[in-house]
Design an enzyme around this catalytic site. Structure first.
Site, mmCIF file in Angstrom:
data_model
loop_
_atom_site.group_PDB
_atom_site.id
_atom_site.type_symbol
_atom_site.label_atom_id
_atom_site.label_comp_id
_atom_site.label_asym_id
_atom_site.label_seq_id
_atom_site.Cartn_x
_atom_site.Cartn_y
_atom_site.Cartn_z
ATOM 1 N N ARG A 90 -69.968 -27.244 15.671
ATOM 2 C CA ARG A 90 -68.842 -27.976 15.243
ATOM 3 C C ARG A 90 -67.108 -27.481 16.138
ATOM 4 O O ARG A 90 -67.474 -26.859 16.430
ATOM 5 C CB ARG A 90 -68.172 -28.020 13.969
ATOM 6 C CG ARG A 90 -68.809 -28.269 12.556
ATOM 7 C CD ARG A 90 -68.731 -29.065 11.813
ATOM 8 N NE ARG A 90 -69.752 -29.153 11.281
ATOM 9 C CZ ARG A 90 -70.364 -29.965 10.167
ATOM 10 N NH1 ARG A 90 -70.120 -31.750 11.240
ATOM 11 N NH2 ARG A 90 -70.417 -30.513 9.722
ATOM 12 N N ILE A 91 -67.112 -28.790 17.015
ATOM 13 C CA ILE A 91 -66.021 -28.754 17.924
ATOM 14 C C ILE A 91 -64.972 -28.414 17.122
ATOM 15 O O ILE A 91 -64.589 -29.288 16.175
ATOM 16 C CB ILE A 91 -66.473 -30.234 18.585
ATOM 17 C CG1 ILE A 91 -67.473 -30.919 18.682
ATOM 18 C CG2 ILE A 91 -65.130 -30.335 19.686
ATOM 19 C CD1 ILE A 91 -67.828 -29.989 19.479
ATOM 20 N N THR A 107 -71.857 -17.822 22.329
ATOM 21 C CA THR A 107 -72.554 -18.322 22.899
ATOM 22 C C THR A 107 -73.359 -19.585 22.775
ATOM 23 O O THR A 107 -73.361 -20.186 21.841
ATOM 24 C CB THR A 107 -73.997 -17.443 21.996
ATOM 25 O OG1 THR A 107 -74.275 -17.898 20.658
ATOM 26 C CG2 THR A 107 -72.571 -16.103 21.320
ATOM 27 N N HIS A 108 -74.181 -19.772 23.818
ATOM 28 C CA HIS A 108 -75.117 -20.654 23.706
ATOM 29 C C HIS A 108 -76.241 -20.035 24.000
ATOM 30 O O HIS A 108 -77.045 -19.622 25.498
ATOM 31 C CB HIS A 108 -74.447 -21.696 24.838
ATOM 32 C CG HIS A 108 -75.652 -23.165 24.371
ATOM 33 N ND1 HIS A 108 -75.690 -24.287 24.350
ATOM 34 C CD2 HIS A 108 -76.740 -24.047 25.409
ATOM 35 C CE1 HIS A 108 -75.960 -25.161 23.929
ATOM 36 N NE2 HIS A 108 -76.168 -24.343 25.112
ATOM 37 N N ASP A 140 -63.581 -24.077 25.445
ATOM 38 C CA ASP A 140 -63.096 -24.967 25.163
ATOM 39 C C ASP A 140 -63.064 -26.044 24.411
ATOM 40 O O ASP A 140 -63.926 -25.986 23.236
ATOM 41 C CB ASP A 140 -62.078 -25.523 26.569
ATOM 42 C CG ASP A 140 -62.818 -26.281 27.266
ATOM 43 O OD1 ASP A 140 -63.973 -26.470 26.914
ATOM 44 O OD2 ASP A 140 -63.631 -26.507 28.430
ATOM 45 N N ALA A 141 -62.047 -27.277 24.304
ATOM 46 C CA ALA A 141 -62.775 -28.152 23.104
ATOM 47 C C ALA A 141 -63.195 -29.013 23.193
ATOM 48 O O ALA A 141 -64.389 -29.967 22.641
ATOM 49 C CB ALA A 141 -61.341 -29.021 22.540
ATOM 50 N N ASP A 144 -69.644 -27.331 23.737
ATOM 51 C CA ASP A 144 -69.831 -25.879 25.450
ATOM 52 C C ASP A 144 -69.648 -25.575 26.607
ATOM 53 O O ASP A 144 -70.526 -25.049 27.373
ATOM 54 C CB ASP A 144 -71.688 -25.511 25.511
ATOM 55 C CG ASP A 144 -72.431 -25.623 23.397
ATOM 56 O OD1 ASP A 144 -71.940 -25.285 23.000
ATOM 57 O OD2 ASP A 144 -74.096 -26.654 23.188
HETATM 58 C C1 GAR Z 1 -77.608 -19.456 18.630
HETATM 59 O O1 GAR Z 1 -78.549 -19.231 19.684
HETATM 60 C C2 GAR Z 1 -76.542 -19.913 19.254
HETATM 61 O O2 GAR Z 1 -76.686 -19.631 20.617
HETATM 62 C C3 GAR Z 1 -76.345 -21.591 18.943
HETATM 63 O O3 GAR Z 1 -77.256 -21.259 17.557
HETATM 64 C C4 GAR Z 1 -78.173 -20.164 17.435
HETATM 65 C C5 GAR Z 1 -77.404 -19.287 16.398
HETATM 66 O O4 GAR Z 1 -78.600 -18.560 15.455
HETATM 67 N N1 GAR Z 1 -75.546 -22.333 19.201
HETATM 68 C C6 GAR Z 1 -76.103 -23.567 19.367
HETATM 69 O O5 GAR Z 1 -76.680 -23.790 19.941
HETATM 70 C C7 GAR Z 1 -74.363 -23.909 20.379
HETATM 71 N N2 GAR Z 1 -74.675 -25.165 21.271
HETATM 72 P P1 GAR Z 1 -78.239 -18.129 14.443
HETATM 73 O O6 GAR Z 1 -77.176 -18.612 13.466
HETATM 74 O O7 GAR Z 1 -79.135 -17.237 14.118
HETATM 75 O O8 GAR Z 1 -77.278 -16.700 15.385
#
Ligand code: GAR
Length: 203
Positions: A90-91, A107-108, A140-141, A144
């Site tokens: 969520r944003i 994290t992304h 930030d808002a 990603d």
């Molecule tokens: C992770 O890879 C994270 O980087 C991603 O969701 C996954 C969560 O995995 N986040 C995004 O895509 C944000 N845009 P998890 O619930 O097993 O930690």
């Protein structure tokens, strides 16, 4: 250093943080784990670890602004030094980020600014990149967006599908996240003073 971790899904990154704390490898206090919906495995993992948990269900609010305000107040109850978005899909508003002094970590699973959004791994595969990776950044808002703290590349194999690639990225992602949290707790990384900027990067 007190952290609140926000999750939307399986929480494997959260589990890595829990394991590192329990093993004495990471000196942070997980004050609480929150989710935006009921029934996430991330919350189940937190319950199993005996952590404080909460849900501010996005679908229980009429507007995004009301949900955001409720989330802000709930997180603020734990007075975190840093809020971690660990697969929190969520944003949040600029007000949320400002309330926590800009200390909102995300994290992304891609090398930002490439492939932001909910399907970073799928989008990278669809584009046909040969190298992707993961990013830990001050959020930030935006979607990603925000100052990058750490990135690492992961090679795309010819037989990769979304799941196999994401699993390899997550192995790296967990290590990066824990390393950034360790640097923060040791005072080696200075958090941004506001949503708009970083004072300095790794020392
Ligand atoms: C992770 O890879 C994270 O980087 C991603 O969701 C996954 C969560 O995995 N986040 C995004 O895509 C944000 N845009 P998890 O619930 O097993 O930690």
């Amino acid at each position: 250093m007190r952290i609140v971790v926000l999750v939307s899904g399986t929480g494997s990154n959260l589990q890595a943080v829990i394991d590192a704390v329990q093993a004495g490898e990471l000196d942070v206090e997980i004050a609480a784990v929150g989710a935006d919906r009921e029934g996430t495995y991330g919350i189940e993992r937190s319950d199993e670890a005996g952590l404080e948990t909460f849900v501010v269900n996005f679908n229980s609010f009429e507007t995004r602004a009301e949900w955001d305000a409720a989330l802000t107040e709930r997180v603020a109850e734990y007075a975190p030094d840093v809020v971690v978005s660990s697969g929190f899909m969520r944003i949040v508003s600029p007000d949320f980020i400002e309330r926590f002094g800009g200390r909102y970590l995300n994290t992304h699973p891609a090398l930002l600014p490439a492939f932001p959004g909910a399907h970073g791994v799928r989008d990278a595969l669809a584009y046909g990149v040969k190298v992707t990776g993961c990013t830990v950044h001050w959020a930030d808002a935006g979607v990603d967006t925000g100052p990058i703290i750490a990135q690492e590349a992961v090679a795309v194999e010819s037989d990769d599908d979304e799941e196999s690639l994401h699993e390899r990225i997550k192995v790296v992602e967990r290590r990066l996240l824990i390393d950034v949290l360790r640097q923060l707790s040791a005072g080696k990384l200075i958090a941004p003073s506001s949503a708009n900027g970083v004072q300095s990067s790794a020392s």
